[in-house]
Each structure stands twice: as C-alpha cells, then as structure tokens.
Design a protein around this motif. Structure first.
Motif, PDB file in Angstrom:
ATOM      1  N   ARG A  58       0.869  -1.311   0.040  1.00 48.67           N
ATOM      2  CA  ARG A  58       0.060   0.023   0.234  1.00 48.67           C
ATOM      3  C   ARG A  58       0.974   1.203  -0.009  1.00 48.67           C
ATOM      4  O   ARG A  58       0.422   2.221  -0.701  1.00 48.67           O
ATOM      5  CB  ARG A  58      -0.843   0.176   1.272  1.00 48.67           C
ATOM      6  N   SER A  59       1.886   1.374   0.685  1.00 49.98           N
ATOM      7  CA  SER A  59       2.839   2.508   0.805  1.00 49.98           C
ATOM      8  C   SER A  59       3.374   2.800  -0.583  1.00 49.98           C
ATOM      9  O   SER A  59       3.926   3.829  -0.974  1.00 49.98           O
ATOM     10  CB  SER A  59       3.907   2.254   1.752  1.00 49.98           C
ATOM     11  N   GLU A  60       3.727   1.635  -1.446  1.00 52.86           N
ATOM     12  CA  GLU A  60       4.433   1.855  -2.769  1.00 52.86           C
ATOM     13  C   GLU A  60       3.347   2.119  -3.703  1.00 52.86           C
ATOM     14  O   GLU A  60       3.804   1.994  -5.052  1.00 52.86           O
ATOM     15  CB  GLU A  60       5.370   0.301  -2.851  1.00 52.86           C
ATOM     16  N   ASN A  61       2.069   1.831  -3.510  1.00 55.76           N
ATOM     17  CA  ASN A  61       1.129   1.850  -4.495  1.00 55.76           C
ATOM     18  C   ASN A  61       1.290   0.764  -5.641  1.00 55.76           C
ATOM     19  O   ASN A  61       1.080   0.970  -6.732  1.00 55.76           O
ATOM     20  CB  ASN A  61       1.102   3.408  -5.101  1.00 55.76           C
ATOM     21  N   LYS A  62       1.446  -0.279  -5.134  1.00 59.20           N
ATOM     22  CA  LYS A  62       1.358  -1.430  -6.044  1.00 59.20           C
ATOM     23  C   LYS A  62       0.066  -2.262  -5.768  1.00 59.20           C
ATOM     24  O   LYS A  62      -0.460  -2.144  -4.750  1.00 59.20           O
ATOM     25  CB  LYS A  62       2.754  -2.335  -5.913  1.00 59.20           C
ATOM     26  N   LYS A  63       0.068  -3.431  -6.877  1.00 62.67           N
ATOM     27  CA  LYS A  63      -1.007  -4.604  -6.667  1.00 62.67           C
ATOM     28  C   LYS A  63      -0.439  -5.503  -5.576  1.00 62.67           C
ATOM     29  O   LYS A  63       0.926  -5.531  -5.437  1.00 62.67           O
ATOM     30  CB  LYS A  63      -1.400  -5.017  -7.854  1.00 62.67           C
ATOM     31  N   LYS A  64      -1.267  -6.198  -5.158  1.00 64.14           N
ATOM     32  CA  LYS A  64      -0.763  -7.574  -4.355  1.00 64.14           C
ATOM     33  C   LYS A  64      -0.169  -8.065  -5.211  1.00 64.14           C
ATOM     34  O   LYS A  64      -0.516  -8.687  -6.238  1.00 64.14           O
ATOM     35  CB  LYS A  64      -2.124  -8.024  -3.623  1.00 64.14           C
TER      36      LYS A  64
END
Length: 98
Positions: A58-64
């Motif tokens: 979430r902090s890196e704005n990536k998908k799971k």
C-alpha cells in the motif's frame, strides 16, 4: 483447501484410534493439542507476514503480489488443518478433566 481439513481430520482420527487401542486418552489429547498449536502458530506467522507485506504494498502503491496471495492461502490452509484437532482437543478436555 478441503484436503488440509481432511488431513487434519485423519491425524486426529489416528490419535483417537491409538488412544482407543491403548486405553489412554491422554495420547489423543496430546497429539491434538500439539498439532493444533503448531498449526495455529505457523498460520499466524504467515498471516503477520501477509499483513506486513500488505502495508508495504500500500505504501508503494502497487497491486498485491503473488507471494502475498500465497502467504494468505497458506494461512487459510493451516487454519483448516488445525480445526479438527482443536475440536478433538476441546472434546477430550471436557471428557478427561471434568
């Protein structure tokens, strides 16, 4: 995931059969408690790693990622493995100690 539940049930059943043959129900109680505690502890470790990875994602704005989904799946599998052993342990607790 049904396989994990069935394997947990088979291990609990083996403990019950051993206890029935020997006449000592503490064997089944011990087997069920040990398997349930180990499974729940390892499942909680996997779940905690999953939560840590989720926060990082979430902090890196990536998908799971794939590893995050695998950790969550392992956690669910181990929880289902522990379920029959927990049920047998609770039943034997009230049978042996009441």
């Amino acid at each position: 995931m049904l396989i994990a539940f069935i394997v947990g049930f088979i291990i609990a059943l083996i403990g019950c059969i051993l206890s029935f043959v020997t006449g000592n129900w503490y064997i089944s109680f011990g087997i069920s408690i040990v398997m349930a505690i180990i499974s729940v502890l390892v499942a909680s470790v996997f779940k905690n790693f999953s939560l840590i990875l989720t926060a990082r994602v979430r902090s890196e704005n990536k998908k799971k990622g794939k590893e995050l989904l695998e950790l969550e799946a392992y956690s669910r599998i181990l929880t289902l493995f522990a379920l029959p052993n927990i049920i047998i342990a609770v039943f034997l607790y009230f049978k042996l100690f009441s």
